[in-house]
Design an enzyme around this catalytic site. Structure first.
Site, PDB file in Angstrom:
ATOM      1  N   LYS A 122      18.208  56.726  36.950  1.00 16.92           N
ATOM      2  CA  LYS A 122      18.992  55.608  36.399  1.00 16.92           C
ATOM      3  C   LYS A 122      18.975  54.422  37.360  1.00 16.92           C
ATOM      4  CE  LYS A 122      22.797  58.098  36.129  1.00 16.92           C
ATOM      5  NZ  LYS A 122      22.314  59.408  36.654  1.00 16.92           N
ATOM      6  N   ARG A 175      30.467  58.094  31.036  1.00 21.24           N
ATOM      7  CA  ARG A 175      30.133  59.452  31.443  1.00 21.24           C
ATOM      8  C   ARG A 175      31.012  60.477  30.752  1.00 21.24           C
ATOM      9  NH1 ARG A 175      27.814  58.459  36.667  1.00 21.24           N
ATOM     10  NH2 ARG A 175      27.396  60.339  37.818  1.00 21.24           N
ATOM     11  N   ARG A 195      16.135  62.176  48.324  1.00 21.60           N
ATOM     12  CA  ARG A 195      16.469  60.755  48.158  1.00 21.60           C
ATOM     13  C   ARG A 195      16.955  60.141  49.470  1.00 21.60           C
ATOM     14  NH1 ARG A 195      20.469  58.990  43.591  1.00 21.60           N
ATOM     15  NH2 ARG A 195      21.702  60.680  44.461  1.00 21.60           N
ATOM     16  N   ARG A 238      22.593  60.303  50.862  1.00 22.23           N
ATOM     17  CA  ARG A 238      23.932  60.168  50.291  1.00 22.23           C
ATOM     18  C   ARG A 238      24.764  61.417  50.566  1.00 22.23           C
ATOM     19  NH1 ARG A 238      23.751  58.036  44.164  1.00 22.23           N
ATOM     20  NH2 ARG A 238      25.022  59.864  43.753  1.00 22.23           N
ATOM     21  N   ARG A 295      27.616  68.451  40.288  1.00 23.85           N
ATOM     22  CA  ARG A 295      27.357  67.219  39.519  1.00 23.85           C
ATOM     23  C   ARG A 295      26.600  67.558  38.228  1.00 23.85           C
ATOM     24  NH1 ARG A 295      24.430  64.216  44.113  1.00 23.85           N
ATOM     25  NH2 ARG A 295      23.863  62.669  42.526  1.00 23.85           N
TER      26      ARG A 295
END
Ligand code: AP5
Ligand code: MG
Length: 214
Positions: free
Chosen positions: A14, A89, A128, A161, A172
């Protein structure tokens, strides 16, 4: 008026696609995750409230997130359109968005559902890296920076992160399936939803999104 929702699980791309679209279409990216992380970093009341939910890989309460999106959508730079990344969400968030866009005279044109298999999501999130200075996104294997640990665009330091740990990622994903996946049904009847096959090359996925938007 190009109002776009990017819908998809953690790691679907996203943020990556939103950043490319923002540059190409000159409309802002509205990432609730980025806004919440900034609030946590700045130590504001909002940040203090959000932090424990985010650290656990849970969702921040609806009324908190709805409030920040409502305020953000009222800003002048959303006049030509906007890209919602990570919002709505939950069903109550989607209902609130319908109300708010109605009040502000704005319209959602497309809901892009980014579809990636679960194994790939895990690989993407574990590797990431994000630039602390400009927010640019990298991946140690799939999209590495030219110099390790350093942003290609601004030279800023790259970090992992806090919520990109395996256990937190699992939570998540569970919350995505429970609270967010039902939005696919919510938008089904609207004629706005488009499924984007979001495995493969970043640029190829981007090209398929642009094709839909044109
Ligand atoms: P948020 O920041 O929105 O996180 P998320 O939904 O978990 O999604 P991510 O940002 O992890 O993934 P992404 O889809 O943006 O993928 P990316 O492009 O980075 O939310 C964080 C937290 O904030 C939530 O857990 C919650 O607590 C709270 N929150 C936020 N919004 C909320 C809301 N509305 N309500 C309640 N709580 C909320 O890509 C991932 C990696 O893969 C990158 O390294 C990238 O380089 C790489 N990559 C991307 N595309 C490809 C590709 N095609 N091939 C290979 N690698 C790729
Ligand atoms: Mg993101």
């Amino acid at each position: 008026m190009m109002g776009i929702i990017l819908l998809g699980p953690p790691g679907a791309g996203k943020g990556t696609q939103a950043k490319k679209l923002t540059e190409a279409f000159s409309i802002p990216q509205i990432s609730t995750g980025d806004m919440l992380r900034e609030a946590v970093k700045a130590g504001t009341e909002l940040g203090k409230r959000a932090k424990s939910f985010m650290d656990a890989g849970g969702l921040v309460p609806d009324e908190v997130v709805i409030g920040i999106v409502k305020e953000r959508l009222s800003a002048p730079d959303c006049g030509e359109g906007f890209i919602l990344d990570g919002f709505p969400r939950t069903i109550p968030q989607a209902e609130a968005l319908d109300r708010v866009t109605g009040e502000l005279g704005k319209e959602i044109r497309f809901v892009l559902s980014l579809d990636v298999d679960r194994k790939e999501l895990m690989e993407r999130l574990c590797g990431r890296r994000t630039c602390t200075a400009c927010g640019a996104m990298y991946h140690v294997a799939f999209h590495p920076p030219k110099a390790p640990g350093k942003c290609d665009k601004c030279g800023g330091p790259l970090i992992q992160r806090d919520d990109d740990k395996e256990e937190t990622i699992k939570n998540r994903l569970v919350n995505y399936n429970k609270a967010t996946a039902p939005l696919l049904d919510y938008y089904k009847g609207t004629g706005k939803i488009r499924t984007v096959m979001a495995s493969g090359e970043i640029d190829a996925i981007y090209a398929s999104i642009v094709k839909i938007l044109q």
